[in-house]
Design a protein around this motif. Structure first.
Motif, short mmCIF file in Angstrom:
data_model
loop_
_atom_site.label_atom_id
_atom_site.label_comp_id
_atom_site.label_asym_id
_atom_site.label_seq_id
_atom_site.Cartn_x
_atom_site.Cartn_y
_atom_site.Cartn_z
N THR A 177 0.86 -1.18 0.00
CA THR A 177 0.00 0.00 0.00
C THR A 177 0.90 1.23 0.00
O THR A 177 2.12 1.12 0.11
CB THR A 177 -0.85 0.05 1.27
N ALA A 178 0.29 2.40 -0.12
CA ALA A 178 1.09 3.63 -0.08
C ALA A 178 1.87 3.70 1.23
O ALA A 178 3.04 4.10 1.25
CB ALA A 178 0.18 4.85 -0.22
N PHE A 179 1.23 3.28 2.31
CA PHE A 179 1.94 3.32 3.60
C PHE A 179 3.09 2.32 3.61
O PHE A 179 4.15 2.59 4.17
CB PHE A 179 0.97 3.02 4.74
N GLY A 180 2.84 1.16 2.98
CA GLY A 180 3.90 0.15 2.91
C GLY A 180 5.09 0.67 2.11
O GLY A 180 6.24 0.47 2.49
N VAL A 181 4.80 1.35 1.00
CA VAL A 181 5.88 1.90 0.19
C VAL A 181 6.67 2.91 1.02
O VAL A 181 7.90 2.91 1.03
CB VAL A 181 5.33 2.60 -1.08
N TYR A 182 5.93 3.73 1.76
CA TYR A 182 6.61 4.73 2.59
C TYR A 182 7.52 4.05 3.61
O TYR A 182 8.69 4.36 3.72
CB TYR A 182 5.58 5.61 3.31
N TRP A 183 6.95 3.08 4.33
CA TRP A 183 7.66 2.50 5.47
C TRP A 183 8.80 1.58 5.02
O TRP A 183 9.89 1.64 5.58
CB TRP A 183 6.65 1.74 6.34
N ARG A 184 8.54 0.76 3.98
CA ARG A 184 9.54 -0.25 3.61
C ARG A 184 10.53 0.25 2.58
O ARG A 184 11.64 -0.25 2.51
CB ARG A 184 8.85 -1.51 3.07
N LEU B 33 -7.18 7.76 0.09
CA LEU B 33 -6.98 8.66 1.23
C LEU B 33 -5.51 8.74 1.65
O LEU B 33 -5.11 9.70 2.30
CB LEU B 33 -7.82 8.17 2.41
N ALA B 34 -4.73 7.72 1.26
CA ALA B 34 -3.35 7.63 1.75
C ALA B 34 -2.54 8.93 1.66
O ALA B 34 -1.96 9.36 2.66
CB ALA B 34 -2.62 6.50 1.03
N PRO B 35 -2.52 9.58 0.47
CA PRO B 35 -1.71 10.80 0.40
C PRO B 35 -2.15 11.85 1.41
O PRO B 35 -1.30 12.52 2.02
CB PRO B 35 -1.94 11.31 -1.03
N PHE B 36 -3.45 11.92 1.63
CA PHE B 36 -3.95 12.93 2.56
C PHE B 36 -3.55 12.60 3.99
O PHE B 36 -3.20 13.48 4.78
CB PHE B 36 -5.46 13.07 2.43
N VAL B 37 -3.58 11.29 4.31
CA VAL B 37 -3.15 10.89 5.65
C VAL B 37 -1.67 11.22 5.83
O VAL B 37 -1.24 11.68 6.90
CB VAL B 37 -3.41 9.38 5.86
N LEU B 38 -0.87 10.99 4.77
CA LEU B 38 0.57 11.23 4.89
C LEU B 38 0.90 12.71 5.08
O LEU B 38 1.84 13.05 5.80
CB LEU B 38 1.29 10.69 3.64
N VAL B 39 0.16 13.59 4.41
CA VAL B 39 0.49 15.01 4.56
C VAL B 39 -0.23 15.65 5.76
O VAL B 39 0.13 16.76 6.17
CB VAL B 39 0.17 15.85 3.29
N ALA B 40 -1.20 14.92 6.32
CA ALA B 40 -2.04 15.54 7.36
C ALA B 40 -1.26 16.13 8.54
O ALA B 40 -1.49 17.29 8.90
CB ALA B 40 -3.08 14.55 7.86
#
Lengths: 275, 313
Positions: A177-184, B33-40
């Motif tokens: 996921t986007a968060f996974g890409v960020y973290w890993r 929603l991911a980008p918005f969570v990241l910049v929040a």
């Protein structure tokens, strides 16, 4: 050719003199810190015949520098950790994810970069006071994060823009996921920039005095730099102890500079060449 | 850094893995929603603690202090400011600093040129010159308090050369220059590093060509280096000015406290005193807004002037 070499040396001498002028004030202070009061009054410049660490010891204990030192260390560590976390999250999103309003948001961060602290210091203190954060560690940490976040976001965005889009795509195809890409992926890849930005932010926070004076008014919450400002009044007649206090406050920065000079210079010039 | 320079990791062909499928099925909403969570977090902090205070402050500058706390007073605070001798001194000192600005930019520019041209010892100089820039203004100020004291070592050295003692921090006509000088001492390394980064983008063959044509060093600087570094010079001008206007508080606080005879006030110090000592936050906010306007004006004017100079060159 000979003339050219000659001019080079004509330039080299003032440059050497300037280098001396750059280093000497601190050397002088360090030397004074090692002297007794008597030695200082008799001769300011001579090398102290035996280094006297008791000045340092009394600056460290009786003036309360140890307490101030700890305060600073805690605040700087928390501030830098949050700055790097929030800065890299936003930088990754702005550089490598497409979403509505991302370019407007980036311009907003850039604009925030140009609001000096002096312009918002009165209302900011009020906002913090209104939420009960004045004179607390979280309050000072938040103030520092707010102050240096635009710069951090800006540098992290430009760093992540240099990471090829294929890296992100490949990680997505692998099911992140986007968060996974960020973290890993992005966080480990960002380490060189994070070190550079982190060191700079640590210096900014460690060296600040204005924000600390405003947000942490009470004596036991003083940061190290605020502590140094109070040395002058207390030790105006004991210059060696005063110099020792200054030295104690300068040493951590000198050590950092010795080891991370490259990263600091890179961070400073990255702000210039990418802007 | 060219984007293609970094090696692209080779990945095996995507195989439909359960993990991936789950991620994608869970996908749409969270992924949107991911980008918005990241910049929040960054957005919340910057809006709440920078932009909102800016609006509040400007608004606040049109209200009163003391008895008239919170009441709208129109432009009264600004009228008070312009009539206040302390604020006028602060403005005068801003003027003096603007006049000093070309020197504060030229020194690191020249030094960077010599380092770029590999003057003997250039590697060492780069590291040495930058070093005061990492010290806190508080530490720098404390050190120079010692050095510049009336009975201090600096005057002792001057006496050896036969120059009379100067009351560096006690003479109202001298003190602001002493503090500004110390600021330049402490920060020229910063600008130097920026200049060196600019030189890294300069085409060295241009300088070689100038040398082959027999250009002297001043000619090379004027016709090759200055036009080649226009953007860097602009950047250094603007950042140096911002530095003079917003990062001298520590030095002033430690070295002069605004004195002697209130001669070393700068807008930032004035704001601090009005807010902290005299408890006049609305007046301080007006001064903040004035400082913001000054910075905008100076920044725009500089960019305009330099752009015109760049076109003529």
């Amino acid at each position: 050719m000979a003339g050219r070499r000659w001019t080079r040396w004509v330039v080299a001498i003032p440059m050497a003199a300037l280098a001396l002028a750059t280093v000497y004030p601190l050397v002088f202070t360090a030397n004074v810190a090692m002297k007794t009061r008597r030695e200082y009054v008799l001769d300011r410049f001579s090398l102290s015949d035996a280094p006297r660490w008791d000045n340092i010891a009394s600056a460290w204990t009786s003036v309360g520098m140890s307490r101030y030192f700890l305060n600073s260390a805690v605040v700087v560590t928390c501030s830098v950790a949050l700055l790097l976390l929030f800065g890299s999250m936003a930088g990754f999103a702005l550089a490598r994810l497409r979403f509505r309003g991302s370019s407007a948001l980036y311009l907003g961060f850039l604009a925030a970069l140009f609001i000096p602290f002096q312009v918002i210091m009165v209302p900011l203190t009020r906002v913090l006071a209104g939420t009960g954060l004045v004179d607390t560690y979280p309050g000072l940490v938040l103030a520092y994060v707010a102050q240096f976040l635009p710069f951090t976001v800006f540098l992290m965005t430009s760093y992540y823009s240099t990471v090829p889009a294929e890296v992100v795509d490949a990680a997505r195809i692998d099911g992140n996921t986007a968060f996974g890409v960020y973290w890993r992926i992005m966080l480990p890849m960002g380490v060189p920039a994070l070190i550079s930005v982190g060191v700079l932010n640590a210096l900014f926070c460690w060296n600040d005095v204005l924000i600390a004076l405003l947000v942490m008014p009470s004596a036991e919450h003083r940061t190290l730099m605020v502590g140094v400002t109070s040395l002058r009044g207390q030790y105006s007649d004991d210059i060696p102890v005063f110099a020792s206090g200054v030295l104690v406050a300068a040493v951590p920065v000198l050590v950092v500079y010795l080891f991370l000079q490259r990263q600091i210079a890179d961070g400073v010039s990255a702000g210039a060449t990418k802007g | 850094m060219p984007p293609g320079a970094a090696p692209t990791p080779v990945r095996p062909a995507p195989t439909p893995q359960p993990l991936g499928a789950v991620a994608r099925r869970r996908g749409p909403r969270t992924e949107l929603l991911a980008p918005f969570v990241l910049v929040a977090p960054a957005v919340l902090i910057i809006v709440g603690l920078r932009l909102w205070p800016l609006v509040l402050g400007i608004n606040f500058s049109f209200t009163g202090d003391g008895d008239r706390n919170g009441m709208p007073v129109g432009l009264d605070n600004y009228v008070t400011l312009l009539g206040d001798p302390l604020f006028r001194t602060a403005l005068r000192n801003v003027g003096l600093l603007v006049l000093l600005l070309p020197v504060a930019v030229a020194i690191p520019g020249l030094l960077a040129t010599f380092i770029y041209l590999r003057t003997p010892g250039h590697r060492v100089y780069r590291a040495v010159y930058f070093f005061p820039a990492v010290l806190s203004p508080v530490i720098v100020g404390a050190i120079f308090n010692l050095l510049l004291a009336y009975d201090g070592p600096f005057n002792e050295v001057l006496a050896v050369v036969g120059l009379g003692p100067v009351d560096w921090l006690g003479d109202p006509d001298v003190a602001i220059f002493a503090v500004a000088g110390v600021h330049v001492w402490a920060t020229f390394g910063m600008a130097l590093v920026v200049f060196l980064a600019g030189f890294a983008n300069l085409d060295p063959s241009l300088l070689d060509a100038a040398r082959v044509d027999g250009a002297s060093l001043p000619q090379s600087i004027r016709h090759v280096i200055v036009p080649g570094l226009t953007r860097t010079i602009q950047f250094v001008f603007v950042t140096t000015m911002i530095g003079l206007l917003t990062s001298m508080f520590g030095l002033l606080f430690v070295m002069t406290g605004g004195g002697p005879e209130a001669s070393t006030y700068l807008p930032e110090y004035y704001i601090w005193v009005q807010q902290g000592q005299f408890n006049q936050p609305a007046l301080a906010s007006a001064a903040s807004t004035a400082l913001f306007l000054i910075m905008l004006l100076v920044g725009l004017a500089q960019i305009g002037v330099l752009r015109r100079a760049g076109r003529e060159g």
